[in-house]
Design an enzyme around this catalytic site. Structure first.
Site, short mmCIF file in Angstrom:
data_model
loop_
_atom_site.label_atom_id
_atom_site.label_comp_id
_atom_site.label_asym_id
_atom_site.label_seq_id
_atom_site.Cartn_x
_atom_site.Cartn_y
_atom_site.Cartn_z
N TYR A 23 14.88 30.02 7.63
CA TYR A 23 13.77 30.84 8.14
C TYR A 23 13.71 30.86 9.66
O TYR A 23 13.88 29.83 10.30
CB TYR A 23 12.44 30.30 7.60
CG TYR A 23 12.33 30.40 6.11
CD1 TYR A 23 12.37 31.63 5.46
CD2 TYR A 23 12.17 29.25 5.34
CE1 TYR A 23 12.26 31.71 4.07
CE2 TYR A 23 12.05 29.32 3.96
CZ TYR A 23 12.10 30.55 3.33
OH TYR A 23 11.99 30.62 1.97
N LYS B 104 0.85 -1.21 0.00
CA LYS B 104 0.00 0.00 0.00
C LYS B 104 0.88 1.25 0.00
O LYS B 104 2.08 1.17 0.28
CB LYS B 104 -0.91 -0.01 1.24
CG LYS B 104 -0.14 0.06 2.57
CD LYS B 104 -1.04 -0.13 3.77
CE LYS B 104 -0.23 -0.12 5.07
NZ LYS B 104 -1.09 -0.43 6.25
#
Ligand SMILES: *Cc1c(COP(=O)(O)O)cnc(C)c1O
Length: 418
Positions: A292, A56
């Site tokens: 940042y 999956k």
């Protein structure tokens, strides 16, 4: 245009020279031979139980189709996915192996699933639309009934279970479904000391008895995920865990499901390497803020290396401090992980000079062997290794190492008979 006269530190073609293919800028390299070796080890641990390889979520980020082919070559008996859509993609690509999908919505296309021979997990309400799809198609749908033995997610409750097995027996007598399997999912198998797993297995045993009493003859009882498989040996009766089949995901990819045991302790080899190259090197003084928020400030003059992998590529934004291997040494990522890049502090000044060869040097976030691990990134980010590999985004091209397909290192005789 000025002709370029200086020697370019970065080979213009591949790392192996002009004849090798160009080195990708950024890639998640998936070693299919490692996947095959993991499958062989898992099969030995599970035997005589069968192996359903869980592919999956694009095989936990490794690429559903190449992984599906590799695990089947190495002897997996069946494939498991969450959604019918994932199963249909594999069928469309020519995968003919037994395929089970277990997570549905009222909008799931059961008709196409049944028409393409996808086995379906049934927790309750799904039985009616699946039987209806089989009636329309004049065929028999193969289903696995799921009981919730304690995880508290899907699966029939113990109260609903007798009703579900009776309804399934009726649908079976009409030829609309065949109950090939009964399954449950474990909640705390990654913490082998906890007692709930034994309780779940005991409830499961009773549920199987109830199903048999209703006339069902499921040939595949399955409960174990990766941690269940690797902790079965600690039980008095490992067969209560292994049953007829195990549903294994994360360890196919060479990752350990346990907090306190790395993959090497289990004999597994991590299959994915997330890599790029250093794309800028710069000398900075003490007091330089990085990325940042300027949450990291250099304490002394140093050299910074930039790596073009960020949270849009799946590197968790919360993963500040995660390890990066460059030229045989491991450095911490510093400052905030940005959308497109991360910064590594190399710890000393003067490394930007060309003779150090850092521009263009391989930068590995995680891989196998002496490389950092996905688990270390998981620890930096406060998550689990499952998430680290699965979230590598589609912006990072997948590349495959497949020596046996090249007719190279792995002679056919080394493969176990399937
Ligand atoms: C994902 C999943 C698995 C595989 O679990 P791993 O811990 O990755 O081995 C097995 N069964 C179900 C129902 C799952 O959703």
């Amino acid at each position: 245009m000025e002709p370029v006269t200086r020697a370019d530190p970065v080979p213009p073609t591949g790392p192996g020279g002009p004849s090798s293919p160009p080195r990708p800028e950024r890639s998640a390299v998936v070693d299919l031979d490692a996947v095959r070796a993991n499958v062989r080890l898992i099969r030995r641990a599970a035997a005589p139980a069968k192996l359903m390889a869980v592919v999956k979520a694009d095989a936990y980020g490794h690429g559903a189709l190449p992984v599906a082919r590799a695990v089947l070559e190495a002897g997996a008996d069946a494939l498991g996915v969450a959604h019918v859509g994932e199963a249909l993609e594999l069928r469309a690509a020519g995968v003919t192996a037994p395929l089970l999908a277990w997570l549905h919505t009222v909008d799931t296309d059961f008709r196409t699933a049944v028409a393409r021979d996808i086995q379906l997990g049934v927790s309750g309400w799904e039985l009616a639309p699946i039987a209806e799809a089989a009636r329309e198609l004049r065929t028999t749908a193969q289903v696995h009934l799921k009981i919730d033995t304690g995880l508290g997610r899907n699966g029939a409750t113990e109260e609903q279970w007798p009703h579900l097995v009776r309804a399934a027996a009726r649908a079976e007598s009409e030829g609309l479904v065949r109950v090939v399997g009964v399954f449950t999912h474990l909640a705390v198998a990654d913490e082998p000391a906890r007692s709930e797993t034994r309780l779940q297995l005991e409830r499961f045993r009773i549920a199987v008895d109830t199903a048999r009493a209703a006339g069902l003859r499921p040939v595949l009882r399955h409960a174990a995920n990766s941690p269940g498989l690797f902790s079965a040996a600690d039980l008095d009766r490992p067969e209560d865990m292994l049953l007829d089949m195990v549903r294994v995901g994360v360890s196919l990819y060479g990752l350990s499901p346990f907090r306190d045991r790395g993959p090497e302790r289990l004999g597994l080899v991590p299959a994915m390497t997330l890599r790029s190259t250093v794309n800028a090197v710069k000398e900075v003084p003490a007091g330089q803020g990085v990325s940042y928020g300027l949450t990291y400030v250099t304490e002394r003059p140093t050299t910074l290396a930039l790596i073009p992998l960020g949270y849009a590529d799946g590197v968790p934004r919360s993963g500040t401090g995660g390890p990066v291997r460059i030229q045989g040494r491991t450095y911490p990522e510093v400052g905030r992980v940005a959308m497109d890049q991360i910064v590594v502090d190399l710890g000393e000044p003067g490394l930007a000079a060309p003779e150090h060869g850092l521009l263009g040097a391989e930068a590995v976030l995680f891989g196998s062997g002496s490389n950092p691990s996905a688990t270390e990134w998981a620890e930096a980010a406060g998550t689990i290794n499952y998430e680290i590999v699965t979230r590598v985004s589609s912006r990072v091209p997948r590349a495959y190492v497949d020596r046996s397909a090249d007719g190279g290192a792995l002679p056919a005789a080394e493969e176990e008979p399937v």
